[in-house]
Write a protein that holds these residues in place. Structure first.
Motif, PDB file in Angstrom:
ATOM      1  N   GLN A  89      80.623 -26.779  -3.558  1.00  0.00           N
ATOM      2  CA  GLN A  89      80.337 -25.583  -4.355  1.00  0.00           C
ATOM      3  C   GLN A  89      79.177 -25.833  -5.312  1.00  0.00           C
ATOM      4  OE1 GLN A  89      82.174 -22.412  -4.089  1.00  0.00           O
ATOM      5  NE2 GLN A  89      80.167 -21.934  -4.965  1.00  0.00           N
ATOM      6  N   ALA A 120      89.258 -21.835   5.458  1.00  0.00           N
ATOM      7  CA  ALA A 120      89.178 -20.783   4.442  1.00  0.00           C
ATOM      8  C   ALA A 120      88.763 -21.373   3.090  1.00  0.00           C
ATOM      9  CB  ALA A 120      90.513 -20.053   4.329  1.00  0.00           C
ATOM     10  N   ASP A 121      89.297 -22.531   2.740  1.00  0.00           N
ATOM     11  CA  ASP A 121      88.893 -23.203   1.498  1.00  0.00           C
ATOM     12  C   ASP A 121      87.396 -23.510   1.516  1.00  0.00           C
ATOM     13  OD1 ASP A 121      91.400 -23.199   0.300  1.00  0.00           O
ATOM     14  OD2 ASP A 121      91.850 -25.292   0.818  1.00  0.00           O
ATOM     15  N   ARG A 123      85.054 -22.026   3.205  1.00  0.00           N
ATOM     16  CA  ARG A 123      84.267 -20.791   3.091  1.00  0.00           C
ATOM     17  C   ARG A 123      84.300 -20.255   1.664  1.00  0.00           C
ATOM     18  NH1 ARG A 123      80.201 -19.359   3.353  1.00  0.00           N
ATOM     19  NH2 ARG A 123      79.580 -17.239   3.756  1.00  0.00           N
ATOM     20  N   ARG A 124      85.472 -20.340   1.013  1.00  0.00           N
ATOM     21  CA  ARG A 124      85.579 -19.901  -0.393  1.00  0.00           C
ATOM     22  C   ARG A 124      84.684 -20.737  -1.302  1.00  0.00           C
ATOM     23  NH1 ARG A 124      90.944 -18.747   0.907  1.00  0.00           N
ATOM     24  NH2 ARG A 124      91.647 -20.855   0.428  1.00  0.00           N
ATOM     25  N   HIS A 125      84.357 -21.952  -0.868  1.00  0.00           N
ATOM     26  CA  HIS A 125      83.473 -22.827  -1.635  1.00  0.00           C
ATOM     27  C   HIS A 125      82.049 -22.810  -1.075  1.00  0.00           C
ATOM     28  CE1 HIS A 125      87.327 -24.089  -3.244  1.00  0.00           C
ATOM     29  NE2 HIS A 125      86.646 -24.564  -4.272  1.00  0.00           N
ATOM     30  N   SER A 126      81.727 -21.704  -0.395  1.00  0.00           N
ATOM     31  CA  SER A 126      80.353 -21.367   0.009  1.00  0.00           C
ATOM     32  C   SER A 126      79.740 -22.292   1.054  1.00  0.00           C
ATOM     33  CB  SER A 126      79.444 -21.309  -1.234  1.00  0.00           C
ATOM     34  OG  SER A 126      79.985 -20.428  -2.190  1.00  0.00           O
ATOM     35  N   LEU A 165      85.885 -15.561   9.123  1.00  0.00           N
ATOM     36  CA  LEU A 165      85.556 -16.167   7.827  1.00  0.00           C
ATOM     37  C   LEU A 165      84.075 -16.041   7.462  1.00  0.00           C
ATOM     38  CD1 LEU A 165      87.761 -19.403   7.993  1.00  0.00           C
ATOM     39  CD2 LEU A 165      88.259 -17.237   6.827  1.00  0.00           C
TER      40      LEU A 165
END
Length: 194
Positions: A89, A120-121, A123-126, A165
């Motif tokens: 991130q 998913a984690d 992707r959530r962290h870009s 995602l």
């Protein structure tokens, strides 16, 4: 396109950051048009070491998450799952022109649901690019293979990552490793310029 990596260098004060910088400088001086991908450790959370590496201007920063959180103590006892996510991130936030990449090996005892949760984690962290490959035990002193994932399941990981995602690319197959078809990132860079 060149991929530069190393074994973990916890024995060095900067975790090997200065060596990555020196390698980037040499590549740039000899071949300025070459795109550079780094596969780095987490530098034990030394964000100054990360900043030094990023100041050298890699095009792609790869840090592998390796496995699911439940298996970290067994498979990555020196690593911290959340620290790896934080590193990825930070790269995205502080150096937005750099593409971020991570990878994991399957067959260590994780479930498909856990793999999707890690994706998913990421992707959530870009994270932009993910690689997923089959774990193969290097020898009797290493963790055994728990399962062999089918090619169809690898395809399902890829489809889920790209279509649901929104990763720019998911490279997912039994023989995939973090540098597998790494040169294809140049196509992604043309299609999704920063």
């Amino acid at each position: 396109h060149v991929v530069i990596t190393s074994v973990n260098r916890d024995d060095l004060a900067d975790g090997g950051a200065s060596q990555f910088v020196a390698c980037i400088e040499q590549v740039r001086s000899r071949s300025p048009i070459t795109t550079i991908e780094l596969l780095i450790p987490d530098f034990c959370g030394d964000w100054d070491a990360l900043a030094a590496v990023m100041a050298a201007g890699p095009d792609v920063l790869n840090h592998n998450i390796e496995t699911v959180p439940r298996l970290y103590k067994r498979a990555r006892p020196q690593a911290i799952y959340q620290r790896s996510l934080e590193l990825l991130q930070r790269v995205h936030d502080d150096w937005p022109r750099c593409y971020t990449k991570s990878g994991l090996m399957v067959g260590l005892g994780e479930t498909d649901t856990e793999v999707r949760e890690v994706m998913a984690d990421l992707r959530r962290h870009s994270v932009d690019i993910v690689t997923i490959g089959q774990y193969l035990s290097p020898g009797p002193k290493h963790l055994p293979v728990d399962r062999f994932v089918t090619p169809e399941q690898f395809g399902a990981y890829r489809e889920h990552g790209e279509q649901q995602l929104g990763f720019l690319q998911v490279v997912s197959s039994p023989l995939t490793r973090s540098s597998y078809h790494a040169g294809e990132v140049q196509r992604l860079m043309r299609e999704h310029p920063r």
